[in-house]
Write a protein that holds these residues in place. Sequence first.
Motif, PDB file in Angstrom:
ATOM      1  N   TYR A  25     -16.212  22.123  28.025  1.00  0.00           N
ATOM      2  CA  TYR A  25     -17.681  21.419  27.814  1.00  0.00           C
ATOM      3  C   TYR A  25     -18.909  22.443  27.052  1.00  0.00           C
ATOM      4  O   TYR A  25     -19.428  20.862  26.663  1.00  0.00           O
TER       5      TYR A  25
ATOM      6  N   LYS B 243     -20.556  20.656  23.929  1.00  0.00           N
ATOM      7  CA  LYS B 243     -22.460  20.179  24.506  1.00  0.00           C
ATOM      8  C   LYS B 243     -23.003  20.737  23.147  1.00  0.00           C
ATOM      9  O   LYS B 243     -23.965  20.488  22.382  1.00  0.00           O
TER      10      LYS B 243
ATOM     11  N   THR C  46     -25.810   5.851  35.860  1.00  0.00           N
ATOM     12  CA  THR C  46     -25.730   6.457  37.395  1.00  0.00           C
ATOM     13  C   THR C  46     -26.329   7.732  37.304  1.00  0.00           C
ATOM     14  O   THR C  46     -25.636   8.017  38.393  1.00  0.00           O
TER      15      THR C  46
ATOM     16  N   THR D 206     -19.596  15.406  32.804  1.00  0.00           N
ATOM     17  CA  THR D 206     -20.298  16.507  32.492  1.00  0.00           C
ATOM     18  C   THR D 206     -18.918  17.270  34.089  1.00  0.00           C
ATOM     19  O   THR D 206     -19.218  18.232  34.364  1.00  0.00           O
TER      20      THR D 206
ATOM     21  N   GLN E 273     -27.171  11.567  37.499  1.00  0.00           N
ATOM     22  CA  GLN E 273     -27.726  12.302  38.866  1.00  0.00           C
ATOM     23  C   GLN E 273     -29.238  12.428  37.605  1.00  0.00           C
ATOM     24  O   GLN E 273     -30.310  11.952  38.666  1.00  0.00           O
ATOM     25  N   VAL E 274     -29.553  12.413  36.587  1.00  0.00           N
ATOM     26  CA  VAL E 274     -30.335  12.762  36.053  1.00  0.00           C
ATOM     27  C   VAL E 274     -31.778  12.156  36.075  1.00  0.00           C
ATOM     28  O   VAL E 274     -32.650  11.105  35.982  1.00  0.00           O
TER      29      VAL E 274
ATOM     30  N   LEU F  86     -19.580   5.055  25.919  1.00  0.00           N
ATOM     31  CA  LEU F  86     -20.347   5.578  24.929  1.00  0.00           C
ATOM     32  C   LEU F  86     -19.375   6.698  23.962  1.00  0.00           C
ATOM     33  O   LEU F  86     -18.665   7.393  22.820  1.00  0.00           O
TER      34      LEU F  86
ATOM     35  N   ARG G 182     -22.423   2.737  32.020  1.00  0.00           N
ATOM     36  CA  ARG G 182     -21.260   2.741  31.175  1.00  0.00           C
ATOM     37  C   ARG G 182     -20.770   1.852  31.118  1.00  0.00           C
ATOM     38  O   ARG G 182     -20.437   0.919  30.646  1.00  0.00           O
TER      39      ARG G 182
HETATM   40  N1  LIG Z   1     -25.634  18.694  36.813  1.00  0.00           N
HETATM   41  C1  LIG Z   1     -26.185  19.771  36.103  1.00  0.00           C
HETATM   42  O1  LIG Z   1     -26.186  20.901  36.345  1.00  0.00           O
HETATM   43  C2  LIG Z   1     -25.925  19.906  34.746  1.00  0.00           C
HETATM   44  C3  LIG Z   1     -26.336  21.611  34.548  1.00  0.00           C
HETATM   45  C4  LIG Z   1     -26.834  21.211  32.922  1.00  0.00           C
HETATM   46  C5  LIG Z   1     -26.259  20.549  32.200  1.00  0.00           C
HETATM   47  N2  LIG Z   1     -26.849  19.680  32.237  1.00  0.00           N
HETATM   48  C6  LIG Z   1     -26.962  17.454  31.287  1.00  0.00           C
HETATM   49  O2  LIG Z   1     -27.555  17.626  31.888  1.00  0.00           O
HETATM   50  C7  LIG Z   1     -27.327  15.901  31.547  1.00  0.00           C
HETATM   51  C8  LIG Z   1     -28.014  14.980  32.780  1.00  0.00           C
HETATM   52  O3  LIG Z   1     -26.634  15.310  33.876  1.00  0.00           O
HETATM   53  P1  LIG Z   1     -26.343  14.875  34.920  1.00  0.00           P
HETATM   54  O4  LIG Z   1     -26.150  16.075  36.474  1.00  0.00           O
HETATM   55  O5  LIG Z   1     -27.418  13.950  35.663  1.00  0.00           O
HETATM   56  O6  LIG Z   1     -24.683  13.832  34.626  1.00  0.00           O
HETATM   57  P2  LIG Z   1     -23.697  12.797  35.779  1.00  0.00           P
HETATM   58  O7  LIG Z   1     -24.304  13.070  37.117  1.00  0.00           O
HETATM   59  O8  LIG Z   1     -22.580  13.418  35.932  1.00  0.00           O
HETATM   60  O9  LIG Z   1     -24.359  11.747  35.608  1.00  0.00           O
HETATM   61  C9  LIG Z   1     -23.638  11.500  33.788  1.00  0.00           C
HETATM   62  C10 LIG Z   1     -23.618  10.040  34.289  1.00  0.00           C
HETATM   63  O10 LIG Z   1     -23.357  10.338  32.444  1.00  0.00           O
HETATM   64  C11 LIG Z   1     -22.152   9.058  32.222  1.00  0.00           C
HETATM   65  N3  LIG Z   1     -21.057   8.334  31.173  1.00  0.00           N
HETATM   66  C12 LIG Z   1     -19.981   9.649  31.556  1.00  0.00           C
HETATM   67  N4  LIG Z   1     -19.191   8.918  30.185  1.00  0.00           N
HETATM   68  C13 LIG Z   1     -19.526   8.274  29.788  1.00  0.00           C
HETATM   69  C14 LIG Z   1     -19.218   6.949  29.569  1.00  0.00           C
HETATM   70  N5  LIG Z   1     -17.804   7.294  28.477  1.00  0.00           N
HETATM   71  N6  LIG Z   1     -19.807   5.787  28.515  1.00  0.00           N
HETATM   72  C15 LIG Z   1     -21.257   5.659  29.279  1.00  0.00           C
HETATM   73  N7  LIG Z   1     -21.269   6.670  30.251  1.00  0.00           N
HETATM   74  C16 LIG Z   1     -20.742   7.505  30.936  1.00  0.00           C
HETATM   75  C17 LIG Z   1     -22.213   8.710  33.781  1.00  0.00           C
HETATM   76  O11 LIG Z   1     -21.405   7.461  34.030  1.00  0.00           O
HETATM   77  P3  LIG Z   1     -20.450   6.864  35.040  1.00  0.00           P
HETATM   78  O12 LIG Z   1     -21.040   7.374  36.891  1.00  0.00           O
HETATM   79  O13 LIG Z   1     -20.089   5.695  34.828  1.00  0.00           O
HETATM   80  O14 LIG Z   1     -19.455   8.346  35.053  1.00  0.00           O
HETATM   81  C18 LIG Z   1     -22.954   8.947  34.197  1.00  0.00           C
HETATM   82  O15 LIG Z   1     -24.483   8.340  34.574  1.00  0.00           O
HETATM   83  C19 LIG Z   1     -26.413  16.030  30.642  1.00  0.00           C
HETATM   84  O16 LIG Z   1     -25.924  15.708  29.474  1.00  0.00           O
HETATM   85  C20 LIG Z   1     -25.738  17.458  31.609  1.00  0.00           C
HETATM   86  O17 LIG Z   1     -24.610  17.660  30.265  1.00  0.00           O
HETATM   87  C21 LIG Z   1     -26.487  19.279  33.537  1.00  0.00           C
END
Ligand SMILES: NC(=O)c1ccc[n+]([C@@H]2O[C@H](COP(=O)([O-])OP(=O)(O)OC[C@H]3O[C@@H](n4cnc5c(N)ncnc54)[C@H](OP(=O)(O)O)[C@@H]3O)[C@@H](O)[C@H]2O)c1
Length: 295
Positions: free
Chosen positions: A126, A130, A9, A63, A11-12, A38, A33
Amino acid sequence: MKILLLGKTGQVATAFQAAARGREDVEVIALSRADLDLENTDAIRAAILGADCDLVLNAAAFTQVDRAETLAGEAFAVNARAPGEMARACAERDLPLVHLSTDAVFDGLTDRPYVETDAPSPINVYGRSKLAGEQAVLAHARTVALRVSWVFSRHGRNYVSFMLRLAREREVLKVVADQFGTPTDGEALAAFLLATAPRWAAAPAEDPAFGLFHFANADETSRFDFAKAAIDRDPLTRARLEPTTQAAFAEPAPRPPRSPLDTGKLRALFGFTPEPWRPAVERTADRLVTTGLAG
Ligand SMILES: NC(=O)c1ccc[n+]([C@@H]2O[C@H](COP(=O)([O-])OP(=O)(O)OC[C@H]3O[C@@H](n4cnc5c(N)ncnc54)[C@H](OP(=O)(O)O)[C@@H]3O)[C@@H](O)[C@H]2O)c1
């Protein structure tokens, strides 16, 4: 090629599923989830050992940078322990694991973009969680840790969609002008991951395609100019943008003041040329505006 995608669910992950849609040569098995918590390491192990796939892509993470300050246990469970368990299970099956990490592993006290060999030194929970996650992953063969920064896209809640919304709601929008980095187009990231997956799936452990990489758009900017580039595209913007400082904003978690990512290693190895951030942000903002800011 079958890809097990964790974090369905997010963003990426949403951008990745959109990129793979309609591709007959790629099957994405995406777990949310609800399918796999996780924080449950036994369940991670069972899911990976039982999966019919050629590669595992971990796009899941805790995140919420500010909430991590008070929920360190949860942040470390999802961002460090879980990827470590994924890597162990993948290693047992000789499956490649691609894991996403962040510029927040750096302290931001730099006078040039960060390269992969720079020493990490996170300044918030955070970032520490990471960093522990990427180290746990990279301890195993056939793993990739891809650091990205300031991810934006048409999908999910992200800085561009958030700023566009706020700019429609408010008269004045204060945006931090003393934080610098490299925005990352989530859709370009998804396309890169999809295009490179077959190479990772076929590569032996010693292949240089495995290891630590930086991925971001070209050119550095401030949070303020990043927001402005998006908001200027929206005819329904009401807000006047005002620069502020990180200190005045006083968020619970400190942010690295300057954490641009150098993508030279990625360019050299994969022949990938990142687009400058501005046209990518403008294109994303235009698409969000024409779809009523649908995320
Ligand atoms: N967004 C940024 O600006 C950014 C910047 C640097 C690095 N990153 C890295 O890029 C990656 C993708 O980021 P994103 O922006 O796509 O993040 P995001 O939109 O916040 O999505 C995070 C996902 O992880 C899931 N999740 C969190 N806790 C969980 C658990 N206990 N069990 C199962 N699923 C769980 C969430 O599920 P729910 O929807 O159920 O909560 C969601 O699907 C991450 O590794 C992040 O650290 C992102």
